[in-house]
Design a protein around this motif. Structure first.
Motif, PDB file in Angstrom:
ATOM      1  N   UNK A 196       0.833  -1.204   0.000  1.00  0.00           N
ATOM      2  CA  UNK A 196       0.000   0.000   0.000  1.00  0.00           C
ATOM      3  C   UNK A 196       0.870   1.257   0.000  1.00  0.00           C
ATOM      4  N   UNK A 197       1.929   1.215   0.775  1.00  0.00           N
ATOM      5  CA  UNK A 197       2.833   2.354   0.858  1.00  0.00           C
ATOM      6  C   UNK A 197       3.381   2.728  -0.514  1.00  0.00           C
ATOM      7  N   UNK A 222       0.845   4.383  -2.606  1.00  0.00           N
ATOM      8  CA  UNK A 222       0.638   5.746  -2.131  1.00  0.00           C
ATOM      9  C   UNK A 222       1.770   6.657  -2.587  1.00  0.00           C
ATOM     10  N   UNK A 223       3.002   6.188  -2.530  1.00  0.00           N
ATOM     11  CA  UNK A 223       4.145   6.978  -2.970  1.00  0.00           C
ATOM     12  C   UNK A 223       4.054   7.317  -4.453  1.00  0.00           C
ATOM     13  N   UNK A 224       3.388   6.445  -5.224  1.00  0.00           N
ATOM     14  CA  UNK A 224       3.226   6.684  -6.657  1.00  0.00           C
ATOM     15  C   UNK A 224       2.031   7.578  -6.974  1.00  0.00           C
ATOM     16  N   UNK A 225       1.272   7.968  -5.934  1.00  0.00           N
ATOM     17  CA  UNK A 225       0.125   8.825  -6.148  1.00  0.00           C
ATOM     18  C   UNK A 225      -1.113   8.099  -6.631  1.00  0.00           C
ATOM     19  N   UNK A 226      -1.160   6.789  -6.441  1.00  0.00           N
ATOM     20  CA  UNK A 226      -2.319   6.009  -6.869  1.00  0.00           C
ATOM     21  C   UNK A 226      -3.515   6.325  -5.970  1.00  0.00           C
ATOM     22  N   UNK A 227      -4.655   6.789  -6.517  1.00  0.00           N
ATOM     23  CA  UNK A 227      -5.810   7.135  -5.682  1.00  0.00           C
ATOM     24  C   UNK A 227      -6.449   5.924  -5.002  1.00  0.00           C
ATOM     25  N   UNK A 278       7.024  12.314   5.521  1.00  0.00           N
ATOM     26  CA  UNK A 278       5.929  13.251   5.751  1.00  0.00           C
ATOM     27  C   UNK A 278       4.805  13.066   4.740  1.00  0.00           C
ATOM     28  N   UNK A 279       5.155  12.794   3.502  1.00  0.00           N
ATOM     29  CA  UNK A 279       4.159  12.707   2.443  1.00  0.00           C
ATOM     30  C   UNK A 279       3.465  11.350   2.405  1.00  0.00           C
ATOM     31  N   UNK A 280       4.195  10.273   2.687  1.00  0.00           N
ATOM     32  CA  UNK A 280       3.630   8.935   2.479  1.00  0.00           C
ATOM     33  C   UNK A 280       3.345   8.168   3.754  1.00  0.00           C
ATOM     34  N   UNK A 281       4.106   8.426   4.838  1.00  0.00           N
ATOM     35  CA  UNK A 281       3.971   7.568   6.007  1.00  0.00           C
ATOM     36  C   UNK A 281       3.418   8.201   7.253  1.00  0.00           C
ATOM     37  N   UNK A 282       3.563   9.521   7.388  1.00  0.00           N
ATOM     38  CA  UNK A 282       3.291  10.167   8.671  1.00  0.00           C
ATOM     39  C   UNK A 282       1.821  10.322   8.985  1.00  0.00           C
ATOM     40  N   UNK A 283       0.955  10.348   7.985  1.00  0.00           N
ATOM     41  CA  UNK A 283      -0.467  10.575   8.243  1.00  0.00           C
ATOM     42  C   UNK A 283      -1.305   9.999   7.111  1.00  0.00           C
ATOM     43  N   UNK A 284      -2.626  10.027   7.330  1.00  0.00           N
ATOM     44  CA  UNK A 284      -3.558   9.558   6.310  1.00  0.00           C
ATOM     45  C   UNK A 284      -3.859   8.082   6.344  1.00  0.00           C
ATOM     46  N   UNK A 328      -0.067   7.411  11.660  1.00  0.00           N
ATOM     47  CA  UNK A 328       0.999   7.048  10.737  1.00  0.00           C
ATOM     48  C   UNK A 328       0.780   5.622  10.242  1.00  0.00           C
ATOM     49  N   UNK A 329       1.677   5.175   9.367  1.00  0.00           N
ATOM     50  CA  UNK A 329       1.458   3.918   8.660  1.00  0.00           C
ATOM     51  C   UNK A 329       1.345   2.720   9.598  1.00  0.00           C
ATOM     52  N   UNK A 330       2.085   2.686  10.687  1.00  0.00           N
ATOM     53  CA  UNK A 330       1.999   1.552  11.595  1.00  0.00           C
ATOM     54  C   UNK A 330       1.418   1.908  12.956  1.00  0.00           C
ATOM     55  N   UNK A 331       0.620   2.994  12.988  1.00  0.00           N
ATOM     56  CA  UNK A 331      -0.157   3.338  14.176  1.00  0.00           C
ATOM     57  C   UNK A 331       0.685   3.254  15.450  1.00  0.00           C
TER      58      UNK A 331
END
Length: 265
Positions: A16-17, A20-25, A166-172, A202-205
């Protein structure tokens, strides 16, 4: 980055990460059955060789204590989904001890599901045999531990460059309060698809790390006795040998990421 995804070692979340890094919706959906994964073994051999030997590429893998990983596979595939007993072993149901009997078998016939050979089910296949790590681990310059998946994942993403964490792992990745775990997955830090993509988790809560470690100890105590644990450790001796060689303690309460250079010896 080249990443070796190992089943039951947070591979779903890492896939999934990368989406997400590739901008896949649709990054948050189940990644395992999507057909557009960029797979290393589909590259021309010359290009693959160049990447493996290029220090500018990050080659990464996460390892997990084999005994904990085996229990995770059992709880997921034989308890929660309750399908592998009949599908893999042609048995209506299996206790954890039955499962260990099959895994610890001395069988080396690749046509049989028992034993720990190169063709065994990937959910409990020795980690040393994944991605041909027995040969290629010395090329890996980041080896993380599942016991520290949150801290090591952040370290890896930060090492990739400014802003990646910050862009891929920290939130969302969902709101911790809304996440639920079944008994079979309570010991596991990996979870279902995020329920709130605007959440601040973050990615691993990281807020759930303490609960994860406590529940993991409880599950280990429930399913293992000293004799059974010793059998599993003997069965996975090839993995423990590799971890020791590179200085990785997969169960340590405090440890830094390693690299695979020492395995060349």
């Amino acid at each position: 980055i080249v990443f070796c995804t190992i089943p039951k070692v947070a591979c779903t979340e890492w896939l999934r990460m990368f989406y997400k890094m590739q901008g896949d919706p649709k990054w948050h959906l189940d990644p395992h059955y999507r057909g557009n994964k960029p797979q290393f073994n589909k590259l021309p051999p010359q290009r693959a060789t160049e990447i493996l030997n290029d220090p500018n590429w990050t080659k990464a893998v996460f390892f997990r204590d084999p005994a904990r990983r085996l229990l995770s596979a059992y709880l997921d595939k034989f308890v929660q989904h309750n399908s592998y007993s009949s599908r893999v072993f042609s048995r209506p149901r299996m206790s954890f001890r039955d499962f260990v009997d099959e895994v610890a078998s001395a069988n080396w016939d690749h046509r049989e599901p028992s034993g720990l050979h190169a063709k065994v089910n990937p959910h409990w296949k020795p980690q040393r045999l994944m991605c041909e790590l027995d040969k290629f681990l010395p090329a890996y310059n980041f080896v993380g531990s599942y016991a520290h998946v949150g801290a090591h994942s952040r370290a890896l993403l930060e090492a990739l460059g400014d802003g990646v964490w910050a862009e891929a792992g920290a939130s969302g990745w969902g709101t911790p309060a809304k996440l639920t775990f079944s008994m079979a997955r309570a010991h596991n830090i990996v979870r279902k698809a995020p329920t709130n993509l605007t959440g601040d988790a973050d990615v691993f809560l990281s807020s759930n790390t303490a609960n994860h470690k406590t529940t993991s100890r409880e599950m280990m105590a429930k399913f293992y006795d000293a004799e059974l644990l010793a059998r599993v450790r003997r069965a996975y001796a090839m993995d423990y040998e590799m971890f020791e060689a590179i200085g990785l303690d997969a169960t340590a309460t405090s440890a830094a990421p390693r690299d695979g250079a020492a395995w060349a010896d």
